[in-house]
Design a protein around this motif. Structure first.
Motif, PDB file in Angstrom:
ATOM      1  N   THR A   6       0.824  -1.197   0.000  1.00 12.37           N
ATOM      2  CA  THR A   6       0.000   0.000   0.000  1.00 12.37           C
ATOM      3  C   THR A   6       0.862   1.252   0.000  1.00 12.37           C
ATOM      4  O   THR A   6       0.529   2.244  -0.654  1.00 12.37           O
ATOM      5  CB  THR A   6      -0.933   0.008   1.224  1.00 12.37           C
ATOM      6  OG1 THR A   6      -1.643  -1.234   1.280  1.00 12.37           O
ATOM      7  CG2 THR A   6      -1.925   1.146   1.142  1.00 12.37           C
ATOM      8  N   PHE A   7       1.978   1.218   0.709  1.00 11.26           N
ATOM      9  CA  PHE A   7       2.889   2.361   0.697  1.00 11.26           C
ATOM     10  C   PHE A   7       3.540   2.513  -0.676  1.00 11.26           C
ATOM     11  O   PHE A   7       3.816   3.626  -1.129  1.00 11.26           O
ATOM     12  CB  PHE A   7       3.954   2.207   1.779  1.00 11.26           C
ATOM     13  CG  PHE A   7       3.419   2.367   3.176  1.00 11.26           C
ATOM     14  CD1 PHE A   7       2.872   3.574   3.600  1.00 11.26           C
ATOM     15  CD2 PHE A   7       3.444   1.312   4.074  1.00 11.26           C
ATOM     16  CE1 PHE A   7       2.368   3.732   4.881  1.00 11.26           C
ATOM     17  CE2 PHE A   7       2.947   1.456   5.361  1.00 11.26           C
ATOM     18  CZ  PHE A   7       2.408   2.668   5.765  1.00 11.26           C
ATOM     19  N   GLU A   8       3.802   1.380  -1.340  1.00 12.71           N
ATOM     20  CA  GLU A   8       4.313   1.459  -2.710  1.00 12.71           C
ATOM     21  C   GLU A   8       3.305   2.151  -3.625  1.00 12.71           C
ATOM     22  O   GLU A   8       3.664   2.990  -4.446  1.00 12.71           O
ATOM     23  CB  GLU A   8       4.620   0.060  -3.246  1.00 12.71           C
ATOM     24  CG  GLU A   8       6.003  -0.449  -2.891  1.00 12.71           C
ATOM     25  CD  GLU A   8       6.432  -1.613  -3.765  1.00 12.71           C
ATOM     26  OE1 GLU A   8       5.554  -2.423  -4.118  1.00 12.71           O
ATOM     27  OE2 GLU A   8       7.624  -1.723  -4.077  1.00 12.71           O
ATOM     28  N   LEU A   9       2.028   1.791  -3.473  1.00 15.88           N
ATOM     29  CA  LEU A   9       0.993   2.389  -4.312  1.00 15.88           C
ATOM     30  C   LEU A   9       0.833   3.877  -4.020  1.00 15.88           C
ATOM     31  O   LEU A   9       0.445   4.642  -4.904  1.00 15.88           O
ATOM     32  CB  LEU A   9      -0.340   1.664  -4.102  1.00 15.88           C
ATOM     33  CG  LEU A   9      -0.412   0.241  -4.669  1.00 15.88           C
ATOM     34  CD1 LEU A   9      -1.739  -0.419  -4.301  1.00 15.88           C
ATOM     35  CD2 LEU A   9      -0.234   0.252  -6.186  1.00 15.88           C
ATOM     36  N   GLN A  10       1.117   4.285  -2.792  1.00 15.62           N
ATOM     37  CA  GLN A  10       1.059   5.708  -2.474  1.00 15.62           C
ATOM     38  C   GLN A  10       2.047   6.476  -3.340  1.00 15.62           C
ATOM     39  O   GLN A  10       1.774   7.598  -3.777  1.00 15.62           O
ATOM     40  CB  GLN A  10       1.368   5.931  -0.996  1.00 15.62           C
ATOM     41  CG  GLN A  10       1.316   7.396  -0.569  1.00 15.62           C
ATOM     42  CD  GLN A  10       1.542   7.573   0.920  1.00 15.62           C
ATOM     43  OE1 GLN A  10       1.142   6.737   1.724  1.00 15.62           O
ATOM     44  NE2 GLN A  10       2.190   8.657   1.313  1.00 15.62           N
TER      45      GLN A  10
END
Length: 304
Positions: A95-99
Motif C-alpha cells: 500500500t505504501f508502494e501504491l502511495q
C-alpha cells in the motif's frame, strides 16, 4: 502527555517481524525491557500467530499474506512514566508502494499520521539490486537490431504479403519506465516528503529509521548512520538536508538474529532465550543491546 507514532515501510522491510518480536518481548517479560505494555487494540490471534512464528524460527507471514490487520499497542516507560501509542496501520507494504506509484492514500492513514508525534520507518539491509548503476542496468538489456524496423518496412513494401517476419528481423520492445521501477530509496524519500504537503499536517516530526536484517550488514563494520550514507545516500541526504522537518536517528536491528535458511546457524542459537536473539545498535543502546523498544523510548520522550 501521550506520544503517538506510526510505523511505515515498503514491502519486506521488517515491519511485521518487528511487531512479532515486540509483542513477544513485552508480553513474555523474559528479559529486561524499558517499556511495558499498557494495553492494546487489535486481533490477538494475529499477534500470537506472528509472535509464535518468530519465536520458533519460522518465516513471519507478511501483512499482505494474512490480510491487512490494524494493531495499536499502548506502552509505558518504566523509568520516566511516559506513555506512548504505537500504531501499526492497517496497511501492507504494498500500500505504501501504491502511495508512491498512484499518488493515492487511504483516509485512515492520513488520520493516523495527523495524530502522530513521530514515525518508525523501516528499510532493509537486504538491498538486492537497488544500487545498480545505469551502465550495469543497460548491460542487462537484450540487444536489438537497430535496422530491424527499416528492414521490415522495406520487405513489406516489396512483397505485399502477410507473412510473419522472421525472428531475426523482429524488433524487441522494451517496457516503458513506470514509477514502480523506481529504486527503493527514491520511494522512501517520496513517502517522507509527502508529510510536508496536504493532506498531511506540516510539522516537525521525530523519525526513527530502522535498518532491519542488520545481521546482513554487520560484516561491513559500519555504524547504522554510515551504512545509510553509503547504501542509501539519497535518503541520508534528504534527512540531513531537512532538519526542520525531521529530527532523526538511525538504528540497525536484527529481530531474528539469524538467517532462517541457515540451518546450522539456527541450531546454534536455538537454545538462547528468544528475547536475547534480538540485536539492536544505534544511539543510547549500550545499556541493553536486546531491547528493541529503545527507539520507541526516544520517540516517546518527545512528549515528556
Amino acid at each position: 502527555m501521550n506520544a503517538n507514532f506510526v510505523i511505515m515501510g515498503l514491502p519486506a522491510s521488517g515491519k511485521t517481524t518487528f511487531l512479532a518480536a515486540l509483542w513477544h518481548l513485552i508480553e513474555s517479560q523474559e528479559t529486561d525491557c524499558r517499556l511495558t505494555m499498557d494495553g492494546y487494540r487489535g486481533d490477538l490471534v494475529y499477534l500470537r500467530l506472528i509472535s509464535t512464528a518468530w519465536r520458533t524460527f519460522k518465516e513471519v507471514p507478511r501483512t499482505s499474506q494474512v490480510g491487512n490487520t490494524d494493531v495499536t499497542i499502548y506502552l509505558k516507560d518504566r523509568e520516566s512514566g511516559a506513555r506512548g501509542t504505537a500504531m501499526f496501520p492497517d496497511l501492507a507494504g504494498e500500500t505504501f508502494e501504491l502511495q508512491v506509484e498512484e499518488r493515492k492514500c487511504r483516509p485512515e492513514f492520513i488520520e493516523q499520521a495527523t495524530a502522530d508525534d513521530g514515525v518508525l520507518f523501516f528499510v532493509t539491509a537486504n538491498l538486492k539490486e537497488d544500487g545498480l548503476t545505469i551502465n550495469e542496468l543497460n548491460s542487462r538489456m537484450p540487444e536489438t537490431d537497430a535496422n530491424a524496423d527499416a528492414d521490415a518496412d522495406a520487405d513489406a513494401d516489396a512483397d505485399h504479403t502477410d507473412k510473419a517476419q522472421p525472428a531475426s528481423t523482429q524488433t524487441i520492445k522494451h517496457p516503458e519506465w513506470e514509477p514502480k521501477y523506481a529504486p527503493a530509496q527514491v520511494k522512501i524519500v517520496q513517502l517522507l516528503s509527502d508529510f510536508i504537503r496536504p493532506p498531511f499536517t506540516y510539522r516537525r516530526r521525530r523519525l526513527a529509521l530502522m535498518i532491519s536484517a542488520w545481521d546482513l550488514a554487520r560484516d561491513q563494520h559500519l555504524t547504522p548512520e554510515n551504512w545509510l550514507a553509503t547504501n542509501m545516500p539519497l535518503v541520508d541526504q534528504f534527512l540531513r538536508s531537512n532538519p526542520e522537518l525531521f529530527e532523526h536517528r538511525v538504528y540497525g536491528l536484527s529481530a531474528q538474529g539469524v538467517k532462517l535458511d541457515d540451518d546450522a546457524a539456527v541450531d546454534k542459537i536455538s537454545y538462547i532465550t528468544p528475547s536475547k536473539r534480538i540485536q539492536i545498535v544505534g544511539p543510547d543502546i549500550e545499556a541493553n543491546e536486546h531491547d528493541l523498544t529503545s527507539p520507541l523510548v526516544w520517540l516517546m520522550s518527545a512528549a515528556v
